[in-house]
Design a protein around this motif. Structure first.
Motif, PDB file in Angstrom:
ATOM      1  N   LYS A   1      -0.308  -3.400  -4.669  1.00 55.98           N
ATOM      2  CA  LYS A   1      -1.230  -2.329  -5.168  1.00 55.98           C
ATOM      3  C   LYS A   1      -1.523  -2.451  -6.610  1.00 55.98           C
ATOM      4  CE  LYS A   1      -0.360   1.023  -1.623  1.00 55.98           C
ATOM      5  NZ  LYS A   1      -0.208   2.424  -1.453  1.00 55.98           N
ATOM      6  N   ARG A   2      -2.611  -2.205  -6.951  1.00 50.50           N
ATOM      7  CA  ARG A   2      -3.044  -2.067  -8.377  1.00 50.50           C
ATOM      8  C   ARG A   2      -2.197  -0.952  -9.315  1.00 50.50           C
ATOM      9  NH1 ARG A   2      -6.933  -4.596 -10.770  1.00 50.50           N
ATOM     10  NH2 ARG A   2      -7.901  -5.023  -8.847  1.00 50.50           N
TER      11      ARG A   2
ATOM     12  N   ASP B   1      -7.136  -7.776  -2.005  1.00 50.31           N
ATOM     13  CA  ASP B   1      -8.371  -7.115  -1.852  1.00 50.31           C
ATOM     14  C   ASP B   1      -9.347  -7.737  -0.954  1.00 50.31           C
ATOM     15  OD1 ASP B   1      -7.153  -4.861  -3.285  1.00 50.31           O
ATOM     16  OD2 ASP B   1      -8.297  -5.065  -5.032  1.00 50.31           O
TER      17      ASP B   1
END
Length: 115
Positions: free
Chosen positions: A2-3, A104
């Motif tokens: 995740k970012r 993504d």
């Protein structure tokens, strides 16, 4: 990955680097000019706490990015070398951001049309 994992690392890398520079300045005043004993004590304790948090976040990023041990060790040590984090962080961020974008894109490719 995740970012948010990357963002946590980036923030703590810069905070730790700046605190290390502040600590270095305090040490110069403490040992060079015999002033600022109390300030140095507080700054050193705050830096120590922030460095531990940096280690946790950098280790988490390294595990999720599947870095080899040598790279992970270098990133962990970079938080204790003055100015090193300012050079290591942008490189690590670029590599990790590429991983986040690839994931993504893979997630978007698997999504149903119209979702």
């Amino acid at each position: 990955m995740k970012r948010s994992v990357l963002t946590r690392y980036r923030v703590m890398a810069y905070v730790t680097a700046v605190m290390l520079l502040v600590l270095g300045t305090c040490m110069v005043f403490k040992y060079g000019f015999d002033t600022g004993d109390g300030v140095t004590l507080v700054v050193s304790q705050v830096h120590g706490l922030l460095y531990i948090i940096y280690l946790v976040f950098a280790f988490d990023l390294g595990q999720k990015a599947r870095w080899p041990f040598g790279k992970l060790l270098w990133v962990l040590v970079a938080g204790s070398i003055p100015f090193a984090a300012f050079f290591v962080e942008p490189r690590i961020t670029a590599e990790a951001a590429a991983l986040v974008e690839d994931e993504d894109e893979d997630a978007d490719a698997g999504a149903p049309v119209g979702a």
